[in-house]
Scaffold this motif. Sequence first.
Motif, PDB file in Angstrom:
ATOM      1  N   SER A  40       0.829  -1.205   0.000  1.00  0.00           N
ATOM      2  CA  SER A  40       0.000   0.000   0.000  1.00  0.00           C
ATOM      3  C   SER A  40       0.861   1.252   0.000  1.00  0.00           C
ATOM      4  CB  SER A  40      -0.925   0.002   1.222  1.00  0.00           C
ATOM      5  OG  SER A  40      -1.852  -1.061   1.151  1.00  0.00           O
ATOM      6  N   SER A  76       0.842   4.140  -2.813  1.00  0.00           N
ATOM      7  CA  SER A  76       0.597   5.532  -2.421  1.00  0.00           C
ATOM      8  C   SER A  76       1.539   6.462  -3.173  1.00  0.00           C
ATOM      9  CB  SER A  76       0.778   5.702  -0.907  1.00  0.00           C
ATOM     10  OG  SER A  76      -0.166   4.936  -0.198  1.00  0.00           O
ATOM     11  N   PHE A 122      -9.612  -2.501  -9.202  1.00  0.00           N
ATOM     12  CA  PHE A 122     -10.063  -3.113  -7.944  1.00  0.00           C
ATOM     13  C   PHE A 122     -10.314  -4.607  -8.158  1.00  0.00           C
ATOM     14  CE2 PHE A 122     -13.125  -4.539  -4.869  1.00  0.00           C
ATOM     15  CZ  PHE A 122     -12.840  -3.853  -3.705  1.00  0.00           C
ATOM     16  N   LEU A 126      -5.998   3.673  -6.999  1.00  0.00           N
ATOM     17  CA  LEU A 126      -6.701   3.579  -5.712  1.00  0.00           C
ATOM     18  C   LEU A 126      -7.336   2.201  -5.529  1.00  0.00           C
ATOM     19  CD1 LEU A 126      -8.442   7.089  -5.542  1.00  0.00           C
ATOM     20  CD2 LEU A 126      -6.361   6.343  -4.373  1.00  0.00           C
ATOM     21  N   GLY A 127      -7.648   1.537  -6.662  1.00  0.00           N
ATOM     22  CA  GLY A 127      -8.178   0.183  -6.571  1.00  0.00           C
ATOM     23  C   GLY A 127      -7.172  -0.796  -6.000  1.00  0.00           C
ATOM     24  N   ALA A 146      -7.393  -0.121  -2.242  1.00  0.00           N
ATOM     25  CA  ALA A 146      -8.682  -0.401  -1.598  1.00  0.00           C
ATOM     26  C   ALA A 146      -9.053  -1.882  -1.582  1.00  0.00           C
ATOM     27  CB  ALA A 146      -9.782   0.399  -2.296  1.00  0.00           C
ATOM     28  N   ASN A 147      -8.650  -2.650  -2.623  1.00  0.00           N
ATOM     29  CA  ASN A 147      -9.197  -4.008  -2.733  1.00  0.00           C
ATOM     30  C   ASN A 147      -8.841  -4.925  -1.567  1.00  0.00           C
ATOM     31  OD1 ASN A 147      -7.273  -6.376  -3.722  1.00  0.00           O
ATOM     32  ND2 ASN A 147      -6.498  -4.506  -4.638  1.00  0.00           N
ATOM     33  N   ILE A 157      -8.346  -4.112   1.497  1.00  0.00           N
ATOM     34  CA  ILE A 157      -9.078  -3.627   2.671  1.00  0.00           C
ATOM     35  C   ILE A 157     -10.511  -4.143   2.653  1.00  0.00           C
ATOM     36  CG2 ILE A 157      -9.897  -1.555   3.864  1.00  0.00           C
ATOM     37  CD1 ILE A 157      -7.481  -0.074   2.696  1.00  0.00           C
ATOM     38  N   VAL A 158     -11.102  -4.217   1.455  1.00  0.00           N
ATOM     39  CA  VAL A 158     -12.501  -4.638   1.320  1.00  0.00           C
ATOM     40  C   VAL A 158     -12.629  -6.153   1.205  1.00  0.00           C
ATOM     41  CG1 VAL A 158     -14.570  -4.450  -0.124  1.00  0.00           C
ATOM     42  CG2 VAL A 158     -13.118  -2.436   0.238  1.00  0.00           C
TER      43      VAL A 158
END
Length: 393
Positions: A50, A54, A219, A339-340, A343-344, A346-347
């Motif tokens: 991550s 970033s 994502f 950003l995908g 984020a992926n 985390i989800v």
Amino acid sequence: MTKLPYARATYAVLISMFIFACSSNIMFACLRQASQTFQVSFEDMTPIISVQFSGFFLTCLLGGIASDRFGKKRVMLLGCFLTMLGALGWTMASGLRAAYVGAFILGMGGGILETIGAAILTDLHPERSKFFMNLSQAAYCLGAIGSPALMAVLLPLGLSWRWFFFGNAVIAVILGVMYMGVTLAKSSEGSRQRGNLRSVMRVLPTIIIPCICIFCYVFSEMATAGFLGERLAQLNAPESMTIFALSLFWSAMILGRIACAFLPQNQAYEHIIGALLLLAGLACVAQSMVQTWQASIALFTLTGLAFAGTWPMIVSMASYRNLEDSGVAAGITISIGSLGCIANPIVIAPIFKAGRHDQAFMLLGGILLFGAAMMLLSLVARLHKTRTQTQPS
């Protein structure tokens, strides 16, 4: 490629995509050994991905804008320098903190190589942007497959993971020297009238839907590649087949991107992107229903084939429709897509941890189908705009 002065620049961009893929996947492959070197747990190392993305997001966004103002060659040379610096940081890192810094810088370099490379290809070959964008992503896939495969052979023989980052730094220097001698299109030279807030605001309305779609794609693609093995293990697949399935996934993507490279340039982007997102979404939904690992591998291969041209076609769509601001368009679009990557996990990870694998793939399918619906909306809006413009006043 038929214009000799542009050939070297085109080759340089293809190498840039290959290097970016290598730098990212070397990090994925070495995390476990690096955690032993730094004497920390594997879990303490995983957030470093991550951190890397970033840095990628930051330079995608700012680098694309800066390239339209200061020139794409200058910004690309900065990307080569940052890639070299980040790779050397990992080569010499003595602890976790230094590795995190190196990962962030390496991500910054990768963000420039990916974004500005895409914009340069559009500037060089506006009438064949689909071909060259897909070709560049085939080069990316080769790096994504080749670097871990080489590590799989050499690491068990005792070669340190640090040497792979050192090799990455050396290639970044060679690439920088190569860029010094390239000839770019006039639109890549930069202008004080571009790369500012006004140009950003001018581009934004035209790339809202591509940004939504590329986030949906990235994502889902990263989640599929990341949790493919876990899904197959849950279906009692042999460990060798979970590794083989990942190779099939990326191989299908290479073949698909080569095929998409030969699509007609005048073919509406929405038709192809929407169809690919629809096919990938249906494959993910079907993934939640199969009960055997053999059927699951077949669906993962189909998903890789459907994913093939989605990213390059979306970036080409955003850049080609904003030729005067190609750096801004590519930078914003790719940065939103990145950003995908963040984020992926985390989800999706908590859903897998709870054992609800079927629900995870239903979610991925729904996200991809939403992207397909957005492309349909874009097509309807574009047809309406064309009809309005052609009607007599």
